[in-house]
Scaffold this active site. Sequence first.
Site, PDB file in Angstrom:
ATOM      1  N   ASP A  61     -23.699  33.975  35.096  1.00  0.00           N
ATOM      2  CA  ASP A  61     -24.462  34.622  34.023  1.00  0.00           C
ATOM      3  C   ASP A  61     -23.769  34.539  32.666  1.00  0.00           C
ATOM      4  O   ASP A  61     -23.493  35.563  32.030  1.00  0.00           O
ATOM      5  CB  ASP A  61     -24.722  36.090  34.369  1.00  0.00           C
ATOM      6  CG  ASP A  61     -25.379  36.263  35.723  1.00  0.00           C
ATOM      7  OD1 ASP A  61     -26.241  35.434  36.063  1.00  0.00           O
ATOM      8  OD2 ASP A  61     -25.031  37.218  36.443  1.00  0.00           O
ATOM      9  N   GLU A 234     -36.275  36.382  33.280  1.00  0.00           N
ATOM     10  CA  GLU A 234     -35.128  37.242  32.985  1.00  0.00           C
ATOM     11  C   GLU A 234     -34.161  36.526  32.042  1.00  0.00           C
ATOM     12  O   GLU A 234     -34.414  35.415  31.597  1.00  0.00           O
ATOM     13  CB  GLU A 234     -34.412  37.627  34.284  1.00  0.00           C
ATOM     14  CG  GLU A 234     -33.934  36.441  35.093  1.00  0.00           C
ATOM     15  CD  GLU A 234     -33.431  36.826  36.482  1.00  0.00           C
ATOM     16  OE1 GLU A 234     -33.270  38.035  36.754  1.00  0.00           O
ATOM     17  OE2 GLU A 234     -33.192  35.922  37.285  1.00  0.00           O
TER      18      GLU A 234
END
Length: 563
Positions: A61, A234
């Site tokens: 991430d 997302e």
Amino acid sequence: MAHRTLRRVLLAWLAVAGCAVQAQEAARFDWFDYRGHDAAFEQPLKPSEYRNPVLAGFYPDPGAVRVGDRYYLVNSSFSYFPGLPVSESRDLVHWRTIGHVISRPSQMDFDGQGISRGLFAPTIAYHDGLFYVVNTNIDGGGNFVVTAKDPAGPWSDPTWLRGLDDAIDPSLFFDADGRAYLLNNGPPPGTPRYEGHRAIWMQQFDLATLQPIGPRKVLLDGGVDIRKQPIWIEGPHLYRRHGWYYLSCAEGGTGPQHSQVILRSRSPWGPYTPWQGNPILTQRDLPDDRAEPVINAGHAELLEAPDGQWWALFLASRGYGRTHFNTGRETWLLPVRWQDGWPQILPHGQAIPRVVAGPTDMQRDATQAPMSGNFEWRDDFDRATLDSAWMSLRNASEGWADLAASPGWLTLHPHSDGLDSLHTPAFLARRQQHLAFDASTLLQVPAHSGTAAGLAAFQNETHWYFLGVRRTGAQAEVFLERRDGDATRVVGRATVSPGKAMQLRIAGDGGRYSFAYDADGKGWRWLRRDDDATFLSTDVAGGFLGAVLGPYARIEAAQQPGG
């Protein structure tokens, strides 16, 4: 909080009482050595090239920002401590860890949380002399923002964001007029149409109060084509270029269907039009049986270099056996090409390259170690503080990892919390960064029964190995525990006549791990070879992590039964 405090007081009292009776409860390690030797990292490099991934191992991430001639990167850390590593680079290729956003136990408490909970998908931004990180503690308070003048820290205590129930993946965008906006993933308006139906929301952000203000608006419902029922839109990022606002998001979930999509608008509030050629990055359209597959690609951050070239940092995994990946989700780098006003990372059907031509300002003839490539990493525990590569599960319980008690040694003061607990065992963890690796240590053999010490290979609370040694009268027992679900089994053991110290070793090669010991200085003896370790793969064990390795010690109420 009261029950946690009482529990820690009791544990501390028991540890002190136990140490007064049994000195063996201090486990001592002289050194820890880690070596990676992946075949893919042996490919020769030209001076103008770099290796992917640029951060190997469990660095998922990526969120990044450029400030002047420096880049700063943050990665998810879930329930590990310290949390949210901050890395710095001058060229996007060669990175070094300079600190952690969550570096004080007072900032955040992960006790009781599963290891794949905690801190999800951080992003970092810079505005008017101040760095901002926005993030989500999924089970411990929700969304928050922290600030720092220096990205190396110290970072502020969290300011918890109001009105963002069920939101994750927040990010900040600073527009040219000075206004700030907060984006996030959240439930769609009304009732979700299908499982995985999410939306991207935006709200103005007040820099004085560090809170979202004004109305929230959905920028993207479901994904680029709601008719196809896309899942898990997302990781939103907003950029401005040539009068356009670009909304870049991950879509498809963080597994093999992961991708990155792009939309644009003339206003930050939309409406946003998707690029007709989406996604701009994925590996889901490649054959499953390809050699050395790179999988799970997505969650990209776009950055403009000083020379005007754009780049994408994103997550992906190096697979084996098609879908297995013990090294977790890693940080990769590719150039971005702009065409007809749209950014493109990789054409459809093209495999992510392992060797890439680097930025124009890339350091020449410089190793990417210890973040990527094949290298040896060794800690002789001869410094005053622990190396930044070490992590603990959940919180840094004061005193259990000690470099001062025996200078030149790591002293672990064990307690009864084990690797299967939701608390903090006496375990120092280092990322597994290679498919093929060796990890070894030299430790003092416990002088009495009641303590076990050794090396652990850990994926989560129900998936791990422990290669340990314990005292059994005048002898010692080397043993290997394996937990691959609800039960822990002993899958190897040997009785030895040890000296004061012993070496232990874990060697991995894809989905096969081997375990060895040297009790007398005469060389390695294998306790178990080529054990099936695919249960340490994220796709088998579940969650979002990669495997970690390191010294571990525990108090044993009684000698463990055989398996």
